[in-house]
Design an enzyme around this catalytic site. Structure first.
Site, PDB file in Angstrom:
ATOM      1  N   HIS A   1       2.045   4.602  -2.916  1.00 19.14           N
ATOM      2  CA  HIS A   1       2.190   6.057  -2.791  1.00 19.14           C
ATOM      3  C   HIS A   1       3.594   6.498  -3.200  1.00 19.14           C
ATOM      4  O   HIS A   1       3.764   7.438  -3.985  1.00 19.14           O
ATOM      5  CB  HIS A   1       1.962   6.487  -1.334  1.00 19.14           C
ATOM      6  CG  HIS A   1       0.557   6.359  -0.861  1.00 19.14           C
ATOM      7  ND1 HIS A   1      -0.509   6.971  -1.472  1.00 19.14           N
ATOM      8  CD2 HIS A   1       0.045   5.683   0.209  1.00 19.14           C
ATOM      9  CE1 HIS A   1      -1.619   6.693  -0.803  1.00 19.14           C
ATOM     10  NE2 HIS A   1      -1.319   5.910   0.218  1.00 19.14           N
TER      11      HIS A   1
ATOM     12  N   ASP B   1      -5.530   8.547   3.845  1.00 20.82           N
ATOM     13  CA  ASP B   1      -5.704   8.939   2.453  1.00 20.82           C
ATOM     14  C   ASP B   1      -7.007   9.695   2.246  1.00 20.82           C
ATOM     15  O   ASP B   1      -7.070  10.644   1.453  1.00 20.82           O
ATOM     16  CB  ASP B   1      -5.679   7.697   1.552  1.00 20.82           C
ATOM     17  CG  ASP B   1      -4.336   6.988   1.598  1.00 20.82           C
ATOM     18  OD1 ASP B   1      -3.322   7.660   1.864  1.00 20.82           O
ATOM     19  OD2 ASP B   1      -4.285   5.766   1.372  1.00 20.82           O
TER      20      ASP B   1
ATOM     21  N   HIS C   1       0.837  -1.211   0.000  1.00 20.54           N
ATOM     22  CA  HIS C   1       0.000   0.000   0.000  1.00 20.54           C
ATOM     23  C   HIS C   1       0.870   1.258   0.000  1.00 20.54           C
ATOM     24  O   HIS C   1       0.674   2.173  -0.807  1.00 20.54           O
ATOM     25  CB  HIS C   1      -0.910  -0.018   1.235  1.00 20.54           C
ATOM     26  CG  HIS C   1      -1.736   1.223   1.398  1.00 20.54           C
ATOM     27  ND1 HIS C   1      -3.088   1.250   1.213  1.00 20.54           N
ATOM     28  CD2 HIS C   1      -1.381   2.499   1.743  1.00 20.54           C
ATOM     29  CE1 HIS C   1      -3.552   2.468   1.429  1.00 20.54           C
ATOM     30  NE2 HIS C   1      -2.522   3.248   1.765  1.00 20.54           N
ATOM     31  N   GLU C   2       1.836   1.270   0.895  1.00 16.72           N
ATOM     32  CA  GLU C   2       2.649   2.479   1.038  1.00 16.72           C
ATOM     33  C   GLU C   2       3.630   2.660  -0.122  1.00 16.72           C
ATOM     34  O   GLU C   2       3.909   3.786  -0.535  1.00 16.72           O
ATOM     35  CB  GLU C   2       3.393   2.435   2.369  1.00 16.72           C
ATOM     36  CG  GLU C   2       3.593   3.796   3.005  1.00 16.72           C
ATOM     37  CD  GLU C   2       2.294   4.576   3.092  1.00 16.72           C
ATOM     38  OE1 GLU C   2       2.335   5.798   2.806  1.00 16.72           O
ATOM     39  OE2 GLU C   2       1.262   4.002   3.438  1.00 16.72           O
TER      40      GLU C   2
END
Length: 287
Positions: A47, A137, A43-44
Protein backbone atom coordinates in the site's frame (compact mmCIF):
# COMPACT_ATOMS: atom_id res chain seq x y z
CA UNK A 1 17.32 9.99 2.20
CA UNK A 2 15.46 8.05 -0.49
CA UNK A 3 11.73 8.60 -0.04
CA UNK A 4 11.04 4.87 -0.16
CA UNK A 5 13.64 4.07 2.49
CA UNK A 6 12.11 6.83 4.62
CA UNK A 7 8.95 4.72 4.81
CA UNK A 8 10.72 2.47 7.31
CA UNK A 9 10.74 5.37 9.79
CA UNK A 10 6.95 5.53 9.60
CA UNK A 11 6.36 1.90 10.62
CA UNK A 12 4.63 1.39 13.97
CA UNK A 13 3.48 -1.84 15.59
CA UNK A 14 -0.05 -2.02 17.00
CA UNK A 15 -0.37 -3.30 20.61
CA UNK A 16 -2.30 -6.32 19.29
CA UNK A 17 0.76 -7.43 17.34
CA UNK A 18 2.97 -6.90 20.41
CA UNK A 19 0.49 -9.04 22.35
CA UNK A 20 0.72 -11.82 19.81
CA UNK A 21 4.49 -11.49 19.91
CA UNK A 22 4.46 -11.93 23.67
CA UNK A 23 2.27 -15.01 23.37
CA UNK A 24 4.65 -16.40 20.75
CA UNK A 25 7.61 -15.90 23.08
CA UNK A 26 5.83 -17.63 25.95
CA UNK A 27 4.71 -20.55 23.79
CA UNK A 28 7.95 -20.71 21.74
CA UNK A 29 6.18 -20.11 18.42
CA UNK A 30 9.00 -17.96 17.01
CA UNK A 31 8.71 -19.24 13.46
CA UNK A 32 5.00 -18.46 13.26
CA UNK A 33 5.60 -14.95 14.60
CA UNK A 34 8.40 -14.28 12.11
CA UNK A 35 6.35 -15.52 9.15
CA UNK A 36 3.32 -13.51 10.25
CA UNK A 37 5.35 -10.34 10.74
CA UNK A 38 6.98 -10.62 7.30
CA UNK A 39 3.65 -11.14 5.54
CA UNK A 40 1.95 -8.25 7.34
CA UNK A 41 4.91 -5.93 6.70
CA UNK A 42 5.08 -6.71 2.97
CA UNK A 43 1.30 -6.38 2.63
CA UNK A 44 1.36 -2.92 4.16
CA UNK A 45 4.46 -1.79 2.29
CA UNK A 46 2.56 -2.68 -0.88
CA UNK A 47 0.00 0.00 0.00
CA UNK A 48 2.62 2.51 1.15
CA UNK A 49 5.01 2.20 -1.80
CA UNK A 50 2.13 2.54 -4.28
CA UNK A 51 0.80 5.58 -2.42
CA UNK A 52 4.25 7.14 -2.41
CA UNK A 53 4.58 6.48 -6.14
CA UNK A 54 1.52 8.73 -6.62
CA UNK A 55 3.04 11.32 -4.23
CA UNK A 56 0.54 10.74 -1.45
CA UNK A 57 1.36 12.09 1.98
CA UNK A 58 1.89 9.11 4.29
CA UNK A 59 1.36 9.67 8.02
CA UNK A 60 2.28 6.24 9.38
CA UNK A 61 2.23 2.52 8.65
CA UNK A 62 0.51 0.66 11.48
CA UNK A 63 1.09 -3.10 11.57
CA UNK A 64 -1.69 -5.36 12.87
CA UNK A 65 -1.81 -9.14 13.31
CA UNK A 66 -4.06 -9.52 10.24
CA UNK A 67 -2.73 -6.75 8.02
CA UNK A 68 -2.23 -3.10 8.76
CA UNK A 69 -3.29 0.46 8.10
CA UNK A 70 -1.34 2.88 5.94
CA UNK A 71 -2.58 6.22 7.28
CA UNK A 72 -2.40 8.93 4.63
CA UNK A 73 -3.13 12.63 4.52
CA UNK A 74 -5.41 12.30 1.52
CA UNK A 75 -9.12 12.68 2.08
CA UNK A 76 -11.16 11.53 -0.87
CA UNK A 77 -10.00 13.92 -3.57
CA UNK A 78 -7.39 11.74 -5.23
CA UNK A 79 -8.25 10.24 -8.63
CA UNK A 80 -10.39 7.12 -8.41
CA UNK A 81 -7.79 5.06 -10.27
CA UNK A 82 -5.07 6.00 -7.77
CA UNK A 83 -7.16 5.04 -4.75
CA UNK A 84 -8.12 1.76 -6.38
CA UNK A 85 -4.51 0.84 -7.14
CA UNK A 86 -3.30 1.83 -3.66
CA UNK A 87 -6.05 -0.26 -2.05
CA UNK A 88 -5.40 -3.32 -4.23
CA UNK A 89 -1.62 -3.09 -3.82
CA UNK A 90 -1.76 -4.76 -0.39
CA UNK A 91 -3.72 -7.90 -1.33
CA UNK A 92 -1.71 -8.16 -4.57
CA UNK A 93 1.47 -8.84 -2.57
CA UNK A 94 0.11 -12.22 -1.50
CA UNK A 95 0.22 -13.47 -5.08
CA UNK A 96 4.00 -13.25 -5.40
CA UNK A 97 4.50 -14.20 -1.75
CA UNK A 98 2.62 -17.45 -2.31
CA UNK A 99 4.47 -18.02 -5.57
CA UNK A 100 7.87 -17.47 -3.96
CA UNK A 101 7.02 -19.78 -1.08
CA UNK A 102 5.89 -22.49 -3.49
CA UNK A 103 9.10 -22.26 -5.52
CA UNK A 104 11.24 -22.49 -2.36
CA UNK A 105 9.22 -25.49 -1.16
CA UNK A 106 9.52 -27.24 -4.53
CA UNK A 107 13.27 -26.61 -4.45
CA UNK A 108 13.49 -28.21 -1.01
CA UNK A 109 14.70 -24.98 0.62
CA UNK A 110 11.85 -24.87 3.16
CA UNK A 111 10.07 -27.69 4.97
CA UNK A 112 6.53 -28.91 4.40
CA UNK A 113 5.42 -27.39 7.70
CA UNK A 114 6.91 -24.00 6.85
CA UNK A 115 5.25 -23.99 3.42
CA UNK A 116 1.88 -24.91 4.91
CA UNK A 117 2.15 -22.13 7.49
CA UNK A 118 3.28 -19.63 4.85
CA UNK A 119 0.42 -20.54 2.52
CA UNK A 120 -2.19 -20.54 5.31
CA UNK A 121 -1.10 -17.16 6.70
CA UNK A 122 -1.06 -15.57 3.24
CA UNK A 123 -4.48 -16.86 2.27
CA UNK A 124 -6.01 -15.98 5.67
CA UNK A 125 -4.59 -12.44 5.82
CA UNK A 126 -5.62 -11.73 2.23
CA UNK A 127 -9.12 -13.15 2.77
CA UNK A 128 -9.70 -11.22 6.01
CA UNK A 129 -8.50 -7.97 4.44
CA UNK A 130 -10.92 -8.34 1.54
CA UNK A 131 -13.95 -8.51 3.85
CA UNK A 132 -16.22 -5.51 3.10
CA UNK A 133 -15.61 -4.00 6.53
CA UNK A 134 -13.89 -0.67 7.22
CA UNK A 135 -10.92 -0.13 7.65
CA UNK A 136 -9.99 -3.37 5.86
CA UNK A 137 -9.11 -3.22 2.18
CA UNK A 138 -12.51 -4.68 1.32
CA UNK A 139 -14.18 -1.86 3.25
CA UNK A 140 -12.14 0.71 1.31
CA UNK A 141 -13.15 -0.93 -1.98
CA UNK A 142 -16.77 -0.79 -0.83
CA UNK A 143 -16.42 2.93 -0.08
CA UNK A 144 -14.83 3.57 -3.48
CA UNK A 145 -17.67 1.76 -5.23
CA UNK A 146 -20.30 3.73 -3.30
CA UNK A 147 -18.65 7.07 -4.14
CA UNK A 148 -19.18 6.28 -7.82
CA UNK A 149 -22.94 6.24 -7.24
CA UNK A 150 -23.62 8.58 -4.32
CA UNK A 151 -22.40 11.91 -2.91
CA UNK A 152 -19.33 11.60 -0.69
CA UNK A 153 -21.19 12.14 2.59
CA UNK A 154 -23.93 9.61 1.76
CA UNK A 155 -21.42 7.07 0.44
CA UNK A 156 -19.42 7.29 3.66
CA UNK A 157 -22.52 6.79 5.81
CA UNK A 158 -23.67 3.80 3.75
CA UNK A 159 -20.17 2.33 3.86
CA UNK A 160 -20.15 2.40 7.67
CA UNK A 161 -23.64 0.89 7.85
CA UNK A 162 -22.73 -1.80 5.32
CA UNK A 163 -19.54 -2.55 7.23
CA UNK A 164 -21.46 -2.97 10.48
CA UNK A 165 -23.86 -5.42 8.82
CA UNK A 166 -20.95 -7.39 7.33
CA UNK A 167 -19.17 -7.40 10.69
CA UNK A 168 -22.18 -8.83 12.53
CA UNK A 169 -22.59 -11.50 9.85
CA UNK A 170 -18.92 -12.37 10.30
CA UNK A 171 -19.32 -12.48 14.10
CA UNK A 172 -22.30 -14.82 13.67
CA UNK A 173 -20.11 -17.04 11.51
CA UNK A 174 -17.39 -17.09 14.16
CA UNK A 175 -19.95 -17.93 16.85
CA UNK A 176 -21.32 -20.94 14.97
CA UNK A 177 -18.20 -22.19 13.18
CA UNK A 178 -15.16 -21.31 15.31
CA UNK A 179 -16.27 -19.96 18.71
CA UNK A 180 -12.99 -20.94 20.37
CA UNK A 181 -10.79 -18.96 17.93
CA UNK A 182 -9.63 -16.15 20.22
CA UNK A 183 -7.70 -14.36 17.46
CA UNK A 184 -10.89 -14.00 15.38
CA UNK A 185 -12.72 -12.46 18.32
CA UNK A 186 -9.87 -10.00 18.87
CA UNK A 187 -10.03 -8.97 15.21
CA UNK A 188 -13.82 -8.57 15.45
CA UNK A 189 -13.41 -6.34 18.52
CA UNK A 190 -10.81 -4.20 16.74
CA UNK A 191 -13.10 -3.78 13.72
CA UNK A 192 -16.07 -2.88 15.91
CA UNK A 193 -14.07 -0.17 17.70
CA UNK A 194 -12.74 1.14 14.37
CA UNK A 195 -16.26 1.41 12.94
CA UNK A 196 -17.56 3.11 16.07
CA UNK A 197 -14.78 5.72 15.79
CA UNK A 198 -15.41 6.17 12.06
CA UNK A 199 -19.11 6.79 12.70
CA UNK A 200 -18.34 9.34 15.42
CA UNK A 201 -15.94 11.14 13.07
CA UNK A 202 -18.22 11.12 10.01
CA UNK A 203 -18.71 14.90 10.05
CA UNK A 204 -14.96 15.40 10.41
CA UNK A 205 -14.41 13.09 7.41
CA UNK A 206 -16.76 15.24 5.31
CA UNK A 207 -15.07 18.45 6.46
CA UNK A 208 -11.62 17.18 5.45
CA UNK A 209 -13.00 16.23 2.04
CA UNK A 210 -14.56 19.68 1.56
CA UNK A 211 -11.52 21.53 2.90
CA UNK A 212 -9.31 19.92 0.29
CA UNK A 213 -11.79 20.99 -2.36
CA UNK A 214 -11.79 24.51 -0.96
CA UNK A 215 -8.01 24.82 -0.92
CA UNK A 216 -7.72 23.63 -4.49
CA UNK A 217 -7.01 19.92 -4.14
CA UNK A 218 -7.87 18.66 -7.61
CA UNK A 219 -8.96 15.17 -8.45
CA UNK A 220 -9.57 13.74 -11.91
CA UNK A 221 -12.69 15.80 -12.60
CA UNK A 222 -13.94 13.80 -15.56
CA UNK A 223 -17.58 14.77 -15.04
CA UNK A 224 -19.42 18.02 -14.55
CA UNK A 225 -22.18 17.36 -12.02
CA UNK A 226 -24.94 20.01 -11.79
CA UNK A 227 -26.81 20.15 -8.50
CA UNK A 228 -30.31 21.62 -8.44
CA UNK A 229 -31.29 23.16 -5.11
CA UNK A 230 -34.13 25.23 -3.76
CA UNK A 231 -33.12 28.76 -2.78
CA UNK A 232 -34.03 28.06 0.87
CA UNK A 233 -31.67 25.08 1.17
CA UNK A 234 -28.83 25.76 3.66
CA UNK A 235 -25.28 25.98 2.33
CA UNK A 236 -24.25 23.06 4.54
CA UNK A 237 -26.90 20.79 3.02
CA UNK A 238 -25.76 21.70 -0.49
CA UNK A 239 -22.18 20.70 0.32
CA UNK A 240 -23.40 17.32 1.55
CA UNK A 241 -24.42 16.59 -2.03
CA UNK A 242 -20.89 16.95 -3.45
CA UNK A 243 -19.42 13.93 -5.24
CA UNK A 244 -15.78 12.90 -5.33
CA UNK A 245 -13.91 13.41 -8.61
CA UNK A 246 -16.69 15.58 -10.05
CA UNK A 247 -16.85 19.32 -10.57
CA UNK A 248 -20.13 20.90 -9.49
CA UNK A 249 -22.31 23.75 -10.62
CA UNK A 250 -25.11 24.70 -8.25
CA UNK A 251 -28.36 25.64 -9.98
CA UNK A 252 -30.54 27.69 -7.63
CA UNK A 253 -34.28 27.24 -8.16
CA UNK A 254 -36.94 29.72 -7.03
CA UNK A 255 -40.66 29.21 -7.67
CA UNK A 256 -39.75 26.25 -9.90
CA UNK A 257 -37.61 28.49 -12.10
CA UNK A 258 -33.84 28.37 -12.39
CA UNK A 259 -32.38 31.65 -11.13
CA UNK A 260 -28.62 31.49 -11.55
CA UNK A 261 -25.75 29.04 -11.51
CA UNK A 262 -23.13 29.20 -8.76
CA UNK A 263 -19.70 27.65 -9.02
CA UNK A 264 -18.80 25.20 -6.25
CA UNK A 265 -15.90 27.45 -5.19
CA UNK A 266 -18.37 30.21 -4.31
CA UNK A 267 -20.34 27.89 -2.04
CA UNK A 268 -17.18 26.53 -0.42
CA UNK A 269 -15.94 30.08 0.19
CA UNK A 270 -19.24 31.05 1.82
CA UNK A 271 -19.03 28.01 4.09
CA UNK A 272 -15.37 28.15 5.16
CA UNK A 273 -14.34 31.79 4.82
CA UNK A 274 -17.61 33.56 5.64
CA UNK A 275 -18.96 30.80 7.92
CA UNK A 276 -22.41 30.95 6.36
CA UNK A 277 -23.08 27.34 7.27
CA UNK A 278 -26.85 27.63 7.71
CA UNK A 279 -27.36 30.52 5.31
CA UNK A 280 -29.91 29.86 2.58
CA UNK A 281 -28.14 29.21 -0.71
CA UNK A 282 -30.40 31.75 -2.41
CA UNK A 283 -28.96 34.55 -0.25
CA UNK A 284 -25.55 34.06 -1.88
CA UNK A 285 -27.01 35.41 -5.10
CA UNK A 286 -27.41 38.85 -3.60
CA UNK A 287 -24.05 39.17 -1.82
Amino acid sequence: MNKYLALLMKIHIHPLLWLMGGIAVITAHFQQLLLLFCIVLIHELGHAVTALFFSWRIKQILLLPFGGVAEVEEHGNRPFREELLVTLAGPAQHIWLLGTGFVLWEAGMISDDTWQLWARYNVTICAVNLLPIWPLDGGKLLFLALTRCFPFEKAHKQMVIGSVIALFLWIAGIFFIAPSQLDLWVIALFLFISLWKEWKQRRYVLMRFLLERYYGKKGDYQKWQPIKVEETEPVQKVLQRFYRCQKHSIIVVKNKKEQIILDESEVLHAFFAERQTNEAIGNLLYV
